[in-house]
Each structure stands twice: as C-alpha cells, then as structure tokens.
Design a protein around this motif. Structure first.
Motif, mmCIF file in Angstrom:
data_model
loop_
_atom_site.group_PDB
_atom_site.id
_atom_site.type_symbol
_atom_site.label_atom_id
_atom_site.label_comp_id
_atom_site.label_asym_id
_atom_site.label_seq_id
_atom_site.Cartn_x
_atom_site.Cartn_y
_atom_site.Cartn_z
ATOM 1 N N ASN A 116 0.821 -1.210 0.000
ATOM 2 C CA ASN A 116 0.000 0.000 0.000
ATOM 3 C C ASN A 116 0.859 1.265 0.000
ATOM 4 N N LEU A 117 1.967 1.246 0.724
ATOM 5 C CA LEU A 117 2.889 2.393 0.704
ATOM 6 C C LEU A 117 3.444 2.599 -0.706
ATOM 7 N N LEU A 118 3.816 1.516 -1.356
ATOM 8 C CA LEU A 118 4.379 1.612 -2.701
ATOM 9 C C LEU A 118 3.357 2.171 -3.683
ATOM 10 N N VAL A 119 2.127 1.699 -3.600
ATOM 11 C CA VAL A 119 1.069 2.220 -4.469
ATOM 12 C C VAL A 119 0.890 3.713 -4.222
ATOM 13 N N HIS A 120 0.849 4.097 -2.974
ATOM 14 C CA HIS A 120 0.685 5.512 -2.629
ATOM 15 C C HIS A 120 1.852 6.346 -3.166
ATOM 16 N N LEU A 121 3.068 5.852 -2.981
ATOM 17 C CA LEU A 121 4.249 6.594 -3.435
ATOM 18 C C LEU A 121 4.335 6.663 -4.951
ATOM 19 N N GLY A 122 3.730 5.725 -5.638
ATOM 20 C CA GLY A 122 3.685 5.786 -7.094
ATOM 21 C C GLY A 122 2.831 6.939 -7.594
ATOM 22 N N GLU A 123 1.871 7.314 -6.794
ATOM 23 C CA GLU A 123 0.974 8.405 -7.171
ATOM 24 C C GLU A 123 1.333 9.722 -6.498
ATOM 25 N N HIS A 124 1.881 9.631 -5.283
ATOM 26 C CA HIS A 124 2.146 10.834 -4.488
ATOM 27 C C HIS A 124 3.468 10.698 -3.740
ATOM 28 N N PRO A 125 4.588 11.140 -4.315
ATOM 29 C CA PRO A 125 5.830 11.134 -3.541
ATOM 30 C C PRO A 125 5.601 11.874 -2.221
ATOM 31 N N SER A 126 6.100 11.309 -1.124
ATOM 32 C CA SER A 126 5.782 11.836 0.201
ATOM 33 C C SER A 126 6.941 11.635 1.167
ATOM 34 N N SER A 127 6.907 12.393 2.241
ATOM 35 C CA SER A 127 7.845 12.199 3.342
ATOM 36 C C SER A 127 7.277 11.139 4.280
ATOM 37 N N ALA A 128 8.134 10.626 5.162
ATOM 38 C CA ALA A 128 7.674 9.647 6.148
ATOM 39 C C ALA A 128 6.613 10.265 7.056
ATOM 40 N N ALA A 181 2.856 8.886 7.579
ATOM 41 C CA ALA A 181 2.345 8.525 8.904
ATOM 42 C C ALA A 181 0.977 9.158 9.154
ATOM 43 N N ARG A 182 0.706 10.292 8.533
ATOM 44 C CA ARG A 182 -0.617 10.911 8.658
ATOM 45 C C ARG A 182 -1.652 10.179 7.804
ATOM 46 N N GLU A 183 -1.198 9.539 6.730
ATOM 47 C CA GLU A 183 -2.103 8.844 5.807
ATOM 48 C C GLU A 183 -2.395 7.400 6.218
ATOM 49 N N PHE A 184 -1.456 6.764 6.909
ATOM 50 C CA PHE A 184 -1.571 5.346 7.248
ATOM 51 C C PHE A 184 -1.752 5.179 8.759
ATOM 52 N N PRO A 185 -2.474 4.142 9.157
ATOM 53 C CA PRO A 185 -2.766 3.943 10.582
ATOM 54 C C PRO A 185 -1.645 3.241 11.351
ATOM 55 N N ILE A 186 -0.395 3.601 11.054
ATOM 56 C CA ILE A 186 0.744 3.030 11.776
ATOM 57 C C ILE A 186 1.691 4.157 12.165
ATOM 58 N N SER A 187 2.590 3.869 13.073
ATOM 59 C CA SER A 187 3.493 4.895 13.589
ATOM 60 C C SER A 187 4.532 5.319 12.545
ATOM 61 N N ARG A 188 5.120 6.463 12.784
ATOM 62 C CA ARG A 188 6.169 6.948 11.881
ATOM 63 C C ARG A 188 7.366 5.991 11.902
ATOM 64 N N LEU A 211 9.729 1.716 4.730
ATOM 65 C CA LEU A 211 10.415 2.457 3.667
ATOM 66 C C LEU A 211 11.838 1.942 3.473
ATOM 67 N N ALA A 212 12.503 1.588 4.561
ATOM 68 C CA ALA A 212 13.870 1.049 4.462
ATOM 69 C C ALA A 212 13.875 -0.262 3.675
ATOM 70 N N VAL A 213 12.875 -1.113 3.902
ATOM 71 C CA VAL A 213 12.790 -2.380 3.162
ATOM 72 C C VAL A 213 12.548 -2.103 1.681
#
Length: 103
Positions: free
Chosen positions: A18-30, A34-41, A48-50
């Motif tokens: 899901n992060l990858l799909v999001h980043l494909g459409e919207h480059p973003s900072s961590a 963290a504001r978009e996803f229900p997990i901690s920064r 992101l490191a993986v």
C-alpha cells in the motif's frame, strides 16, 4: 531452482504494498505517510527502508525531511518478471487440464 528477486519479499507485506502504491501516485515524506496510514512513523520508516533496500523506492532530501517516491523502472522490471511467472503457471495449468481430460 529459480532465485526470486528481493522485490517480491519486500512486497509480501500488505502495508509495504500500500505504501508503494501511494508513493507511485504521491511522492511523500515519512511524516506525511504517517498521517495517511494507521501506523506509527517508526513503522513507516522501517517499511520504507525495506522498499528502498529492494530498489523499489528512492529518497532524496527536501528541506529537513526526505521525500520518497516509487522507482518506475524497477517496478516495470518486477512487472515483467511477474508476467513471466504467470505465463509459466498458465502453461502448467493447461498441461494439467490436458492430462486430466485424457483420463
């Protein structure tokens, strides 16, 4: 035995996908992620490191943060590999059907 690309292991986790799909459409900072996803920064940073280690995401400094974005060429390569695997399975299933119909 076929060696699978690290990219597949990186995408085995639904959150990373899901992060990858999001980043494909919207480059973003961590922080933005963290504001978009229900997990901690911290969890976002680990995912992101993986993805970055697998070559699926690149980061660059923008001000005080790092901006992450999906790597299109690497994703295209992964798509071609997955397509190859799908065609191989289609052939196997067709052969299995043919053998089953002989019985």
């Amino acid at each position: 035995m076929i060696a699978y690309p690290v990219s597949l292991a990186a995408l085995a986790d639904e959150t990373r996908w899901n992060l990858l799909v999001h980043l494909g459409e919207h480059p973003s900072s961590a922080s933005a992620l963290a504001r978009e996803f229900p997990i901690s920064r911290q969890a976002i940073n680990k995912h992101l490191a993986v993805l970055e280690g697998a070559g699926l995401v690149e980061s660059r400094p923008v001000g005080r943060e790092r901006r992450y974005e999906a790597v299109g060429a690497r994703l295209s390569e992964l798509g071609r590999r997955l397509d190859h695997v799908a065609r191989a399975w289609d052939r196997r299933l067709a052969n299995l059907r043919t053998e089953a119909e002989k019985s």
